[in-house]
Write a protein that holds these residues in place. Structure first.
Motif, short mmCIF file in Angstrom:
data_model
loop_
_atom_site.label_atom_id
_atom_site.label_comp_id
_atom_site.label_asym_id
_atom_site.label_seq_id
_atom_site.Cartn_x
_atom_site.Cartn_y
_atom_site.Cartn_z
N PHE A 177 35.20 35.06 37.07
CA PHE A 177 36.02 34.51 38.06
C PHE A 177 35.68 32.94 38.25
N SER A 178 36.75 32.21 38.70
CA SER A 178 36.38 30.75 38.98
C SER A 178 36.83 30.21 40.28
N ALA A 179 36.62 29.15 40.74
CA ALA A 179 36.87 28.44 42.09
C ALA A 179 38.37 27.89 41.91
N GLY B 291 28.37 35.62 45.93
CA GLY B 291 27.21 35.33 45.30
C GLY B 291 27.33 34.70 43.84
N CYS B 292 28.59 34.66 43.37
CA CYS B 292 29.01 34.25 42.06
C CYS B 292 28.92 32.80 42.02
N ARG B 293 28.51 32.16 41.00
CA ARG B 293 28.58 30.62 40.68
C ARG B 293 30.07 30.36 40.14
N LEU B 294 31.05 30.24 40.96
CA LEU B 294 32.26 30.23 40.67
C LEU B 294 32.62 28.88 40.00
N ARG B 295 31.81 27.85 40.04
CA ARG B 295 32.06 26.62 39.53
C ARG B 295 31.25 26.29 38.05
N SER B 296 30.74 27.36 37.80
CA SER B 296 29.86 27.44 36.41
C SER B 296 30.64 27.92 35.36
N ARG B 297 30.52 27.70 34.22
CA ARG B 297 31.20 28.58 33.15
C ARG B 297 30.29 29.44 32.43
N VAL C 218 41.06 34.91 38.28
CA VAL C 218 40.22 35.68 37.55
C VAL C 218 40.93 35.32 36.04
N LYS C 219 40.22 35.40 35.05
CA LYS C 219 40.51 35.27 33.86
C LYS C 219 39.60 36.58 33.01
N ARG C 220 40.45 37.14 32.01
CA ARG C 220 40.03 38.21 31.14
C ARG C 220 40.01 37.69 29.74
#
Length: 255
Positions: A186-188, A113-119, A175-177
């Protein structure tokens, strides 16, 4: 894939949802093979799992399943509580999901359900831990549990039979912290082809306003032409009727 066509859709249901399906189809959807879905032991465990869903499992929410009825055909009819169904955005998932524990499954569904391609802005990591059931009293253990779950999910995506690239689904998730690990995003992970398609889409979007203006001008010109054509046809019909009236009354055009 989950119910999904293009982009993020909206779904709203204000009454109980009735689903009729076989026991084997439920077990196959959970990732069991055809032979396993016919085993008596698995079907017995399925019955127990469904029965537990007729009892409250989350504080503040009614049971997920209102009732279970066995039809004459042997199929099961499940009445689903609408409060458990999404009323906002939802995304796509590769199915079946990974079968490596509740934490992995919870993170997998969360990422769907995450928008993995949006910042988007990173979320608080403790909030994520609460949502997917990771105890966060010991931060180092919680971080390792999250990293392990993400590794399992990425391995699951590599082994799936689905054509992720063809369906424009991420090849993985990274993942980036931020803020010393207190916030997370999270990102794709995209293939080379997906990155190129995305670049082309961005370039096309730059010219979309200009194209929309050209299309609008063309539509206005076509509408003006139709108006003039229709006006000309009406004028000719009116002249024809006037000529007929003159002839009927004995007047003739000598020109």
């Amino acid at each position: 894939m989950a119910a999904y066509s293009k982009g993020y859709k909206r779904f709203k249901l204000d009454r109980p949802l009735s689903i009729t399906l076989t026991r084997a189809s439920i077990l196959r959807a959970a990732g069991l093979g055809p032979a396993q879905s016919r085993q008596t032991r698995n079907r017995r465990e399925l019955q127990g799992a469904l029965q537990r869903l007729t009892e409250p499992v989350v504080k503040g929410l009614p049971p997920l399943v209102r009732s279970i009825k066995t039809m004459r055909s042997g199929r099961l009819r499940l009445i689903i509580e609408p409060k458990w169904l999404p009323d906002g955005n939802y995304g796509q998932l590769v199915w079946p999901p990974p079968k490596s524990g509740a934490t992995v499954l919870a993170l997998y569904l969360f990422l769907g359900g995450c928008r993995l391609r949006s910042r988007i802005d990173p979320m608080a990591v403790e909030r994520l831990y609460r949502r997917i059931g990771i105890h966060h009293l010991r931060p180092s253990h919680a971080e390792r549990a999250l990293d392990h779950a993400l590794v399992v999910i990425n391995e699951h995506l590599k082994l799936t039979d689905a054509d992720l690239e063809e369906r424009d689904f991420p090849q993985g998730v990274k993942v980036k912290r931020f803020e010393n690990g207190n916030r997370i995003r999270f990102s794709a992970v995209l293939s080379t082809k997906q990155k190129e398609n995305r670049r082309i889409k961005i370039e096309l979007n730059k010219y979309r306003p200009q194209k929309e203006e050209i299309d609008q001008n063309r539509r206005e010109e076509e509408e003006a032409e139709r108006w003039y054509d229709e006006h000309d046809r009406k004028r000719k019909r009116r002249q024809a009727r006037e000529r007929e009236d003159y002839e009927e009354n004995g007047y003739y055009d000598t020109v």
